[in-house]
Design a protein around this motif. Structure first.
Motif, PDB file in Angstrom:
ATOM      1  N   ILE A  96      -1.037  11.565  -2.825  1.00  0.00           N
ATOM      2  CA  ILE A  96      -0.749  11.366  -4.264  1.00  0.00           C
ATOM      3  C   ILE A  96       0.564  11.109  -4.256  1.00  0.00           C
ATOM      4  CG2 ILE A  96      -0.669  12.186  -6.744  1.00  0.00           C
ATOM      5  CD1 ILE A  96      -3.119  13.623  -5.930  1.00  0.00           C
ATOM      6  N   PHE A  97       1.573  11.826  -3.767  1.00  0.00           N
ATOM      7  CA  PHE A  97       3.014  11.709  -3.970  1.00  0.00           C
ATOM      8  C   PHE A  97       3.517  10.173  -3.351  1.00  0.00           C
ATOM      9  CE2 PHE A  97       7.324  12.174  -2.517  1.00  0.00           C
ATOM     10  CZ  PHE A  97       8.176  12.536  -3.490  1.00  0.00           C
ATOM     11  N   THR A  98       3.017   9.981  -2.081  1.00  0.00           N
ATOM     12  CA  THR A  98       3.538   8.975  -1.152  1.00  0.00           C
ATOM     13  C   THR A  98       2.813   7.682  -1.844  1.00  0.00           C
ATOM     14  OG1 THR A  98       3.406  10.647   0.569  1.00  0.00           O
ATOM     15  CG2 THR A  98       3.062   8.079   1.146  1.00  0.00           C
ATOM     16  N   PHE A  99       1.588   7.946  -2.168  1.00  0.00           N
ATOM     17  CA  PHE A  99       0.980   6.525  -2.778  1.00  0.00           C
ATOM     18  C   PHE A  99       1.747   6.278  -4.227  1.00  0.00           C
ATOM     19  CE2 PHE A  99      -1.916   4.201  -5.330  1.00  0.00           C
ATOM     20  CZ  PHE A  99      -2.870   3.302  -4.267  1.00  0.00           C
ATOM     21  N   VAL A 100       1.775   7.011  -5.033  1.00  0.00           N
ATOM     22  CA  VAL A 100       2.444   6.782  -6.250  1.00  0.00           C
ATOM     23  C   VAL A 100       3.946   6.152  -6.102  1.00  0.00           C
ATOM     24  CG1 VAL A 100       3.072   7.957  -8.598  1.00  0.00           C
ATOM     25  CG2 VAL A 100       0.809   8.270  -7.401  1.00  0.00           C
ATOM     26  N   SER A 101       4.596   6.964  -5.061  1.00  0.00           N
ATOM     27  CA  SER A 101       5.939   6.576  -4.617  1.00  0.00           C
ATOM     28  C   SER A 101       6.062   5.230  -4.193  1.00  0.00           C
ATOM     29  CB  SER A 101       6.731   7.402  -4.125  1.00  0.00           C
ATOM     30  OG  SER A 101       7.928   7.056  -3.789  1.00  0.00           O
TER      31      SER A 101
ATOM     32  N   ILE B 167      -1.806  -3.063  -0.230  1.00  0.00           N
ATOM     33  CA  ILE B 167      -1.549  -3.126   1.130  1.00  0.00           C
ATOM     34  C   ILE B 167      -0.518  -2.107   1.455  1.00  0.00           C
ATOM     35  CG2 ILE B 167      -1.007  -4.389   3.183  1.00  0.00           C
ATOM     36  CD1 ILE B 167      -2.599  -6.817   2.042  1.00  0.00           C
ATOM     37  N   ILE B 168       0.835  -2.313   0.838  1.00  0.00           N
ATOM     38  CA  ILE B 168       2.065  -1.453   1.116  1.00  0.00           C
ATOM     39  C   ILE B 168       1.657  -0.097   0.828  1.00  0.00           C
ATOM     40  CG2 ILE B 168       4.234  -1.133   0.437  1.00  0.00           C
ATOM     41  CD1 ILE B 168       4.636  -4.274  -0.118  1.00  0.00           C
ATOM     42  N   ALA B 169       1.075   0.248  -0.334  1.00  0.00           N
ATOM     43  CA  ALA B 169       1.022   1.634  -0.757  1.00  0.00           C
ATOM     44  C   ALA B 169      -0.203   2.202   0.073  1.00  0.00           C
ATOM     45  CB  ALA B 169       0.500   1.616  -2.101  1.00  0.00           C
TER      46      ALA B 169
ATOM     47  N   ALA C 271       9.058   6.139   5.476  1.00  0.00           N
ATOM     48  CA  ALA C 271      10.235   6.736   5.932  1.00  0.00           C
ATOM     49  C   ALA C 271      10.889   7.475   4.778  1.00  0.00           C
ATOM     50  CB  ALA C 271      11.425   5.851   6.402  1.00  0.00           C
ATOM     51  N   PHE C 272      10.868   7.084   3.617  1.00  0.00           N
ATOM     52  CA  PHE C 272      11.338   7.709   2.277  1.00  0.00           C
ATOM     53  C   PHE C 272      10.555   8.891   1.615  1.00  0.00           C
ATOM     54  CE2 PHE C 272      14.576   4.534   2.532  1.00  0.00           C
ATOM     55  CZ  PHE C 272      15.991   5.190   2.261  1.00  0.00           C
ATOM     56  N   ASN C 273       9.012   8.734   2.032  1.00  0.00           N
ATOM     57  CA  ASN C 273       8.130   9.607   1.660  1.00  0.00           C
ATOM     58  C   ASN C 273       7.808  10.749   2.857  1.00  0.00           C
ATOM     59  OD1 ASN C 273       7.672   8.859  -1.336  1.00  0.00           O
ATOM     60  ND2 ASN C 273       7.283   7.020   0.213  1.00  0.00           N
TER      61      ASN C 273
ATOM     62  N   PHE D  23      10.616  -0.056  -6.235  1.00  0.00           N
ATOM     63  CA  PHE D  23      11.305  -1.559  -6.821  1.00  0.00           C
ATOM     64  C   PHE D  23      12.564  -1.855  -6.197  1.00  0.00           C
ATOM     65  CE2 PHE D  23      14.392  -3.191  -9.788  1.00  0.00           C
ATOM     66  CZ  PHE D  23      13.673  -4.510 -10.062  1.00  0.00           C
ATOM     67  N   ALA D  24      13.412  -0.964  -5.999  1.00  0.00           N
ATOM     68  CA  ALA D  24      14.886  -1.536  -5.422  1.00  0.00           C
ATOM     69  C   ALA D  24      14.817  -2.289  -4.000  1.00  0.00           C
ATOM     70  CB  ALA D  24      15.841  -0.392  -5.499  1.00  0.00           C
ATOM     71  N   ALA D  25      14.214  -1.533  -2.921  1.00  0.00           N
ATOM     72  CA  ALA D  25      14.112  -1.931  -1.875  1.00  0.00           C
ATOM     73  C   ALA D  25      13.234  -3.168  -1.751  1.00  0.00           C
ATOM     74  CB  ALA D  25      13.549  -1.134  -0.694  1.00  0.00           C
ATOM     75  N   SER D  26      12.294  -3.466  -2.358  1.00  0.00           N
ATOM     76  CA  SER D  26      11.342  -4.656  -2.472  1.00  0.00           C
ATOM     77  C   SER D  26      12.142  -5.711  -3.010  1.00  0.00           C
ATOM     78  CB  SER D  26       9.956  -4.268  -3.451  1.00  0.00           C
ATOM     79  OG  SER D  26       9.482  -2.909  -2.905  1.00  0.00           O
ATOM     80  N   LEU D  27      12.870  -5.619  -4.202  1.00  0.00           N
ATOM     81  CA  LEU D  27      13.750  -6.692  -5.001  1.00  0.00           C
ATOM     82  C   LEU D  27      14.727  -7.122  -3.877  1.00  0.00           C
ATOM     83  CD1 LEU D  27      14.505  -7.949  -7.493  1.00  0.00           C
ATOM     84  CD2 LEU D  27      16.007  -6.189  -8.027  1.00  0.00           C
ATOM     85  N   VAL D  28      15.230  -6.523  -2.950  1.00  0.00           N
ATOM     86  CA  VAL D  28      15.967  -6.992  -2.057  1.00  0.00           C
ATOM     87  C   VAL D  28      15.388  -7.765  -0.665  1.00  0.00           C
ATOM     88  CG1 VAL D  28      17.986  -6.509  -0.353  1.00  0.00           C
ATOM     89  CG2 VAL D  28      17.959  -5.551  -2.793  1.00  0.00           C
ATOM     90  N   ILE D  29      14.599  -6.995  -0.225  1.00  0.00           N
ATOM     91  CA  ILE D  29      14.081  -7.459   1.036  1.00  0.00           C
ATOM     92  C   ILE D  29      12.776  -8.560   0.800  1.00  0.00           C
ATOM     93  CG2 ILE D  29      12.544  -6.754   3.014  1.00  0.00           C
ATOM     94  CD1 ILE D  29      14.083  -4.122   2.714  1.00  0.00           C
ATOM     95  N   MET D  30      11.908  -8.445  -0.159  1.00  0.00           N
ATOM     96  CA  MET D  30      10.887  -9.346  -0.632  1.00  0.00           C
ATOM     97  C   MET D  30      11.277 -10.435  -1.109  1.00  0.00           C
ATOM     98  SD  MET D  30       8.632  -7.611   1.433  1.00  0.00           S
ATOM     99  CE  MET D  30       6.797  -8.149   1.002  1.00  0.00           C
TER     100      MET D  30
END
Length: 302
Positions: A227-232, A102-104, A174-176, A237-244
């Protein structure tokens, strides 16, 4: 009067068929086999880590940690590893996989929704501060979520979006966005403006020119951005580890760490989850492979 005999034409020497020395691309057979062997070695080097993961996911933990190492499973293929890793109560992999998809997917759609008209506008119109805007957009690519995790956590907490899919969709988009905007901007800029002018003379509006005329021409750039956005987004990892913080909402990249403990690591499950995580990416590449090749060769031949 003397009669001269007619001249006998010289008999052409028989032409013996030659063995074909070259293939269809004028490459000799020896060179072709040499290139094939080099390509196979390079492919094996890149595929070796995935083969190790695949074989490791079919071993027992004791076989993985054995010294000297066992390269192949000695107790048979442990197919039950894939079943037991889904049944781990503290790691709901089914929900983690759903969360990652869902996120990707929605982050990619949001990037396309914003980057497509922005790239078209910056490529077709000259407005004050255009180059400054494009420069600031590419500067954001230098910042990574790992550097901004504390600020992102406070911002999502203020917006009451902490521990939600919406938060991660917005962050990944935002980051992609900057890369997608730049790559699509270059494709739009390569299209002659006369095509737009001809369509407008025929009565087409700006939106019709964008969606009916330009998008089919920049499709390789769109595929590259997808492709770039989906794979990224899939590997974030980093933001998901803190926020989720809820186990069910975490993506696979975070859920994978649950099998790595302080004193023991279930490597067979780590390898199994890694194999499951790369399957959707392989499917994506298989589906849009032709479009990707078109993007790589766009402009090579006039």
């Amino acid at each position: 009067m003397a009669v001269t005999a007619p001249a006998v034409p010289p008999v052409a020497a028989p032409v013996h068929p030659r063995r074909k020395r070259y293939g269809t691309d004028n490459v000799s057979g020896r060179r072709m086999w040499g290139r094939t062997a080099i390509g196979a070695v390079i492919a094996l080097v890149f595929l070796t880590p995935y083969l190790i993961m695949l074989v490791g996911s079919l071993k027992t933990r004791s076989e993985i940690l054995s010294v000297p190492p066992e390269y192949l499973p000695q107790d048979g293929l442990q197919l039950g590893n894939y079943q037991s890793m889904w049944d781990t109560p503290e790691t709901p992999l089914t929900y983690n996989l759903l969360s990652t998809i869902i996120i990707a997917v929605f982050a990619t759609l949001l990037v396309l929704l914003v980057a497509t008209p922005a790239a078209y506008y910056t490529a077709r119109f000259r407005f004050p501060g255009r180059m400054v805007f494009l420069f600031l957009v590419i500067v954001t690519q230098m910042l990574q979520p790992a550097v901004l995790t504390a600020g992102l956590f406070r911002q999502m907490l203020w917006l009451d979006l902490n521990d939600t899919w919406v938060a991660m969709i917005l962050i990944n988009a935002a980051f992609n966005l900057s890369f997608a905007l730049w790559i699509m901007h270059s494709f739009f800029a390569a299209i002659p403006k006369e095509i737009d002018e001809a369509a407008q003379i025929d009565g087409a509006g700006r939106l019709k020119v964008l969606f009916r005329i330009n998008l089919p021409l920049v499709w390789p750039g769109i595929v590259t951005a997808v492709i770039f956005t989906f794979v990224s987004s899939w590997n974030e990892f980093a933001a998901s580890l803190v926020i989720m913080s809820t186990a069910e909402n975490q993506p696979l990249s975070v859920a994978l760490t649950k099998f790595i403990g302080q004193y023991a690591t279930s490597w067979q499950y780590v390898f199994g989850v890694s194999i499951v995580a790369i399957v959707p990416v392989i499917i994506l590449f298989a589906v849009i492979e032709k479009r990707l090749i078109g993007g790589l060769t766009a402009g090579a031949v006039k």
